[in-house]
Design a protein around this motif. Structure first.
Motif, mmCIF file in Angstrom:
data_model
loop_
_atom_site.group_PDB
_atom_site.id
_atom_site.type_symbol
_atom_site.label_atom_id
_atom_site.label_comp_id
_atom_site.label_asym_id
_atom_site.label_seq_id
_atom_site.Cartn_x
_atom_site.Cartn_y
_atom_site.Cartn_z
ATOM 1 N N ASN A 166 -12.247 1.569 2.143
ATOM 2 C CA ASN A 166 -12.525 0.464 0.879
ATOM 3 C C ASN A 166 -13.139 1.783 -0.270
ATOM 4 O OD1 ASN A 166 -15.088 0.274 1.892
ATOM 5 N ND2 ASN A 166 -14.749 -1.609 2.058
ATOM 6 N N VAL A 222 1.240 -1.690 -0.241
ATOM 7 C CA VAL A 222 0.122 0.135 -0.244
ATOM 8 C C VAL A 222 0.673 1.267 0.102
ATOM 9 C CG1 VAL A 222 -1.596 1.561 1.079
ATOM 10 C CG2 VAL A 222 -1.669 -1.531 1.409
ATOM 11 N N ALA A 225 -6.384 3.933 4.729
ATOM 12 C CA ALA A 225 -6.745 3.096 3.992
ATOM 13 C C ALA A 225 -8.477 3.101 4.502
ATOM 14 C CB ALA A 225 -6.200 2.733 3.393
ATOM 15 N N GLU A 250 -7.515 9.691 -3.202
ATOM 16 C CA GLU A 250 -7.577 8.166 -3.558
ATOM 17 C C GLU A 250 -6.038 8.133 -3.922
ATOM 18 O OE1 GLU A 250 -11.599 6.835 -4.760
ATOM 19 O OE2 GLU A 250 -10.319 7.117 -6.934
ATOM 20 N N GLU A 305 -7.432 3.238 -3.291
ATOM 21 C CA GLU A 305 -8.387 3.062 -1.836
ATOM 22 C C GLU A 305 -8.429 4.940 -1.520
ATOM 23 O OE1 GLU A 305 -6.734 -0.330 0.618
ATOM 24 O OE2 GLU A 305 -4.519 0.915 -0.403
#
Length: 317
Positions: free
Chosen positions: A266, A174, A264, A212, A216
């Motif tokens: 969803n 990530v 983060a 974003e 994510e």
């Protein structure tokens, strides 16, 4: 732009819920995975007689929303899986529901190679934070020639590409918004990012920022959040409580919390709900910073722009 990859999947028994194999063109690795309900068939496969690394994954019995994962290695995977299939009182593991095995098609993975891979995989999984790694100790194995380390680095890169496509997400890297300034970092190459969004609540003096990154939605560090869930019970209330329990929000001060790091979510709605402490439509609650354009409106602009210029789909720094 990042280069595309082809992954070849084979459903061994012709059903999507059975055993399957996965391969990447020009990669010597071979992946076999299946549910625990197919354990008898799994251990009969020839791959289980080879040297390899394996993963056991399943829900956390203590109720955490994160799955548990165990990472191991063996030159006789079938034997090790049989041991793990025993009850906890016999030294086995009860939590796992799916198993995954990575071996080599050319049979060139040695015991040293798989111990090296296991060490790196455990470290990566713990740093990624997508799952609870149940390995009790950090194993350290670094005894490989320099050329073999380079080969295993490539082998590991392919594992990290193929496993998420099979639903094993614990190795996925990530990139946080705060990392995007590290232009020399390999992890930030080919990253897609939106403009910065802003969410405010004058009633509760809340101001939060989001962005974003690669699909994510992150709430940025030091953004405000409600001190508690203030609305009727909702599925997002559990998410709010989880974010608090993880320590991602500071202790309440003057009725507000703050995000201690980029976090983060969803969806923008999930992010908005945690920020406001109530159910919210993130598509209309988040606005492009210093504008009246909502997240939904910004997305619509990207769709319209894609008809003429695909490169304008996302703003890049």
């Amino acid at each position: 732009m990042s280069q595309g990859r082809s992954i070849r999947l084979f459903l061994i028994d012709g059903t999507p819920n059975g055993l399957l194999t996965a391969e990447i063109i020009n990669w010597s690795g071979h992946v076999l995975t299946g549910p625990r309900s197919k354990f008898a068939e799994l251990i009969q496969r020839p791959e289980c007689d080879r040297s390899g690394v394996y993963f056991l994954m399943g829900p956390d019995p203590d109720g955490s929303p994160l799955d548990r994962v165990y990472i191991g290695e063996s030159d006789d995977v079938a034997r090790r899986l049989k041991e793990h299939n025993r009850g906890e009182h016999l030294g086995g593991k009860d939590f796992w529901e799916r198993a995954c095995l990575v071996t080599s098609k050319d049979l060139n993975l040695t015991k040293a190679h798989i111990k090296f891979l296991e060490t790196r995989l455990i470290r990566i999984a713990k740093e990624a934070g997508h799952s609870i790694v149940v390995n009790t100790a950090d194993r350290i194995f670094n005894s490989l020639p320099e050329s073999d380390k380079a080969d295993m680095a490539y082998f590991l890169e392919q594992i990290r590409i193929v496993l998420p496509t099979l639903g094993f997400d614990f190795l996925r890297e990530v990139t946080k918004p705060s990392q995007l300034g590290e232009t020399s970092s390999a992890s930030t190459k080919n990253v897609t990012q939106s403009p910065v969004f802003e969410l405010t609540s004058k009633t509760h003096s809340i101001k939060a920022y989001g962005q974003e990154i690669d699909g994510e939605f992150f709430v940025l560090k030091n953004s405000d959040a409600s001190s508690q869930w203030t609305s009727t019970p909702h599925s997002y209330q559990k998410l709010f409580e989880r974010v608090v329990s993880e320590g991602a929000l500071s202790e309440s001060v003057n009725g507000l919390r703050k995000f201690v790091d980029d976090y983060a979510f969803n969806s923008p709605s999930a992010a908005a709900a945690v920020v406001l402490g109530r159910n919210a439509n993130g598509r209309t609650s988040w606005f492009v910073k210093d504008s009246s354009l909502t997240y939904a409106g910004w997305q619509e602009q990207q769709v319209e722009a894609s008809d003429n210029s695909p490169s304008d789909l996302l703003h890049t720094e």
